[in-house]
Write a protein that holds these residues in place. Structure first.
Motif, mmCIF file in Angstrom:
data_model
loop_
_atom_site.group_PDB
_atom_site.id
_atom_site.type_symbol
_atom_site.label_atom_id
_atom_site.label_comp_id
_atom_site.label_asym_id
_atom_site.label_seq_id
_atom_site.Cartn_x
_atom_site.Cartn_y
_atom_site.Cartn_z
ATOM 1 N N LEU A 173 0.844 -1.200 0.000
ATOM 2 C CA LEU A 173 0.000 0.000 0.000
ATOM 3 C C LEU A 173 0.878 1.248 0.000
ATOM 4 C CD1 LEU A 173 -2.476 -1.712 2.295
ATOM 5 C CD2 LEU A 173 -3.178 -0.611 0.175
ATOM 6 N N GLN A 174 0.367 2.300 -0.611
ATOM 7 C CA GLN A 174 1.157 3.525 -0.782
ATOM 8 C C GLN A 174 0.574 4.673 0.036
ATOM 9 O OE1 GLN A 174 1.204 4.240 -4.983
ATOM 10 N NE2 GLN A 174 2.275 2.334 -5.422
ATOM 11 N N ASP A 175 1.376 5.751 0.102
ATOM 12 C CA ASP A 175 0.948 6.980 0.812
ATOM 13 C C ASP A 175 0.420 6.653 2.206
ATOM 14 O OD1 ASP A 175 1.539 8.350 -1.540
ATOM 15 O OD2 ASP A 175 -0.503 8.103 -2.300
ATOM 16 N N VAL A 176 1.123 5.783 2.908
ATOM 17 C CA VAL A 176 0.630 5.355 4.223
ATOM 18 C C VAL A 176 0.873 6.464 5.255
ATOM 19 C CG1 VAL A 176 0.886 3.654 6.077
ATOM 20 C CG2 VAL A 176 1.008 2.928 3.678
ATOM 21 N N THR A 177 -0.199 6.843 5.933
ATOM 22 C CA THR A 177 -0.086 7.859 6.985
ATOM 23 C C THR A 177 -0.925 7.386 8.170
ATOM 24 O OG1 THR A 177 -2.002 9.023 6.079
ATOM 25 C CG2 THR A 177 0.165 9.863 5.432
ATOM 26 N N TYR A 178 -0.652 7.985 9.340
ATOM 27 C CA TYR A 178 -1.557 7.724 10.455
ATOM 28 C C TYR A 178 -1.697 8.972 11.301
ATOM 29 C CZ TYR A 178 2.357 7.201 13.787
ATOM 30 O OH TYR A 178 3.450 7.421 14.568
ATOM 31 N N ARG A 179 -2.812 9.017 12.016
ATOM 32 C CA ARG A 179 -2.998 10.094 12.989
ATOM 33 C C ARG A 179 -3.493 9.504 14.300
ATOM 34 N NH1 ARG A 179 -8.533 12.950 11.275
ATOM 35 N NH2 ARG A 179 -7.935 14.210 13.054
ATOM 36 N N ARG A 180 -3.218 10.255 15.346
ATOM 37 C CA ARG A 180 -3.688 9.811 16.664
ATOM 38 C C ARG A 180 -4.958 10.575 17.002
ATOM 39 N NH1 ARG A 180 0.490 6.943 19.085
ATOM 40 N NH2 ARG A 180 2.524 7.363 18.149
ATOM 41 N N LEU A 181 -5.929 9.882 17.592
ATOM 42 C CA LEU A 181 -7.172 10.517 18.015
ATOM 43 C C LEU A 181 -7.302 10.368 19.526
ATOM 44 C CD1 LEU A 181 -9.641 8.907 15.409
ATOM 45 C CD2 LEU A 181 -8.367 11.038 15.153
ATOM 46 N N ALA A 182 -8.179 11.171 20.101
ATOM 47 C CA ALA A 182 -8.528 11.044 21.522
ATOM 48 C C ALA A 182 -7.287 11.046 22.426
ATOM 49 C CB ALA A 182 -9.363 9.774 21.741
ATOM 50 N N GLY A 183 -6.407 12.011 22.207
ATOM 51 C CA GLY A 183 -5.228 12.138 23.066
ATOM 52 C C GLY A 183 -4.237 11.010 22.890
ATOM 53 N N GLY A 184 -4.357 10.282 21.788
ATOM 54 C CA GLY A 184 -3.378 9.231 21.497
ATOM 55 C C GLY A 184 -3.822 7.831 21.889
ATOM 56 N N ILE A 185 -5.062 7.678 22.402
ATOM 57 C CA ILE A 185 -5.476 6.310 22.755
ATOM 58 C C ILE A 185 -6.042 5.556 21.545
ATOM 59 C CG2 ILE A 185 -5.875 6.779 25.212
ATOM 60 C CD1 ILE A 185 -8.895 6.637 24.556
ATOM 61 N N ILE A 186 -6.161 6.269 20.427
ATOM 62 C CA ILE A 186 -6.624 5.633 19.182
ATOM 63 C C ILE A 186 -5.643 6.016 18.074
ATOM 64 C CG2 ILE A 186 -8.444 5.714 17.408
ATOM 65 C CD1 ILE A 186 -9.491 4.347 19.872
ATOM 66 N N THR A 187 -5.310 5.055 17.209
ATOM 67 C CA THR A 187 -4.554 5.411 15.999
ATOM 68 C C THR A 187 -5.400 5.048 14.778
ATOM 69 O OG1 THR A 187 -3.436 3.280 16.089
ATOM 70 C CG2 THR A 187 -2.204 5.189 16.911
ATOM 71 N N LEU A 188 -5.276 5.891 13.763
ATOM 72 C CA LEU A 188 -6.043 5.695 12.526
ATOM 73 C C LEU A 188 -5.046 5.700 11.367
ATOM 74 C CD1 LEU A 188 -8.860 5.571 11.191
ATOM 75 C CD2 LEU A 188 -8.908 8.049 11.211
ATOM 76 N N HIS A 189 -4.799 4.507 10.793
ATOM 77 C CA HIS A 189 -3.862 4.373 9.672
ATOM 78 C C HIS A 189 -4.625 4.316 8.361
ATOM 79 C CE1 HIS A 189 -1.026 3.140 12.806
ATOM 80 N NE2 HIS A 189 -0.059 3.231 11.931
ATOM 81 N N ARG A 190 -4.024 4.869 7.333
ATOM 82 C CA ARG A 190 -4.637 4.721 6.014
ATOM 83 C C ARG A 190 -3.558 4.522 4.958
ATOM 84 N NH1 ARG A 190 -5.350 8.495 1.811
ATOM 85 N NH2 ARG A 190 -7.527 8.103 1.363
ATOM 86 N N GLY A 191 -3.887 3.775 3.919
ATOM 87 C CA GLY A 191 -2.994 3.586 2.786
ATOM 88 C C GLY A 191 -3.845 3.440 1.541
ATOM 89 N N VAL A 192 -3.189 3.555 0.388
ATOM 90 C CA VAL A 192 -3.928 3.500 -0.874
ATOM 91 C C VAL A 192 -3.266 2.459 -1.771
ATOM 92 C CG1 VAL A 192 -4.639 4.859 -2.892
ATOM 93 C CG2 VAL A 192 -4.429 5.965 -0.672
ATOM 94 N N ARG A 193 -4.060 1.716 -2.496
ATOM 95 C CA ARG A 193 -3.483 0.807 -3.489
ATOM 96 C C ARG A 193 -3.134 1.635 -4.730
ATOM 97 N NH1 ARG A 193 -5.354 -5.080 -5.863
ATOM 98 N NH2 ARG A 193 -3.932 -4.983 -7.616
ATOM 99 N N GLY A 194 -1.899 1.528 -5.168
ATOM 100 C CA GLY A 194 -1.434 2.343 -6.298
ATOM 101 C C GLY A 194 -2.210 2.044 -7.573
ATOM 102 N N LEU A 195 -2.217 3.030 -8.482
ATOM 103 C CA LEU A 195 -2.938 2.860 -9.745
ATOM 104 C C LEU A 195 -2.134 2.011 -10.724
ATOM 105 C CD1 LEU A 195 -4.262 6.529 -10.100
ATOM 106 C CD2 LEU A 195 -5.630 4.488 -9.597
#
Ligand SMILES: C[S@@+](CC[C@H](N)C(=O)[O-])C[C@H]1O[C@@H](n2cnc3c(N)ncnc32)[C@H](O)[C@@H]1O
Length: 240
Positions: A218-240
């Protein structure tokens, strides 16, 4: 009191997790609401946004449990879209099936072996509070990549050990002390709710999870923390 013990891996872990969710299925949604203070619905919306889910999309929701996120995705994709929820716990799926939606199907299966799904069948694939139960993360993300189309999005939300001191103190009190007690009281299953903090502690760090997602294509993988860091939200994209 017993000392810290590592959770099993492989088939032993899968059997433990499946049996545990079968046992707590009837009380799972109530407990989730209590444990997150109702915040899980807000986090569902964050998942939907991170996955760029729009009306008409076909979405796969892995480890869907009783379908809390699945139903919110179904509302977003509307009648021209569809959602497939997959879980290996019969009882969690029974709970999901008790609240049917016309554009949702459920299927029993293991998130690391989706051979019943064709390549590139979905616009997006999600997993919420599931990955920390799955030791074979390469298997999970390889399958998520395979079943989304080029340009398709893969999103993973998970409970995490926070890094900042205030959140850490809150986390230590809430997940290590309060949740096991409330969980045992409401579900009648003390083991399940001591498993939860253990599984979070043993889960990979957020940066390492990004690495695992990337090495599975997967490409362009990023993550952010939510709720003061008790949750992580990762995302990625399948390349074209
Ligand atoms: C904490 S629940 C999350 C349910 C749901 N995603 C939600 O947002 O409420 C975790 C679910 O993951 C499922 N699960 C764990 N490992 C799995 C696997 N390898 N394959 C399929 N389901 C799995 C369990 O049966 C359980 O229903």
């Amino acid at each position: 009191m017993s000392g810290p013990r590592n959770l099993p891996t492989g088939g032993e872990r899968a059997a433990l997790v499946e049996e545990m969710f079968d046992r707590i299925a009837g009380r799972y949604e109530l407990l989730n609401t209590v444990m997150t203070g109702g915040m899980h619905r807000l986090w569902n919306r964050r998942i939907i946004k991170a996955a760029n889910i729009i009306p008409g999309d076909r979405v796969l929701d892995l480890a869907c449990g009783t379908g809390s996120l699945t139903r919110d995705i179904a509302a977003r994709v509307g009648e021209s879209g569809s959602v497939l929820g997959v879980d290996f716990s019969r009882e969690m799926l029974r709970g999901a099936g008790s609240r049917p939606r016309p554009n949702v199907e459920y299927r029993r299966g293991d998130a690391t072996d989706l051979r019943f799904i064709e390549d590139e069948a979905f616009d997006a694939a999600t997993i919420a509070y599931g990955a920390r139960n799955i030791p074979n993360l390469d298997g999970l993300f390889a399958e998520m990549r395979r079943v989304v189309r080029p340009g398709g999005r893969v999103v993973c939300l998970e409970i995490a050990t926070p890094e900042n001191e205030v959140s850490k103190a809150f986390y230590g009190l809430w997940f290590d002390r309060v949740v096991p007690k409330i969980g045992a009281r409401i579900s009648g299953d003390a083991e399940a709710y001591t498993y939860l903090p253990k599984s979070v502690k043993e889960f990979v760090a957020a940066d390492d999870l990004s690495g695992i997602i990337e090495r599975n294509g997967l490409q362009d993988v990023t993550y952010r923390r939510l709720a003061g860091g008790i949750i992580t939200l990762h995302r990625g994209v399948r390349g074209l």
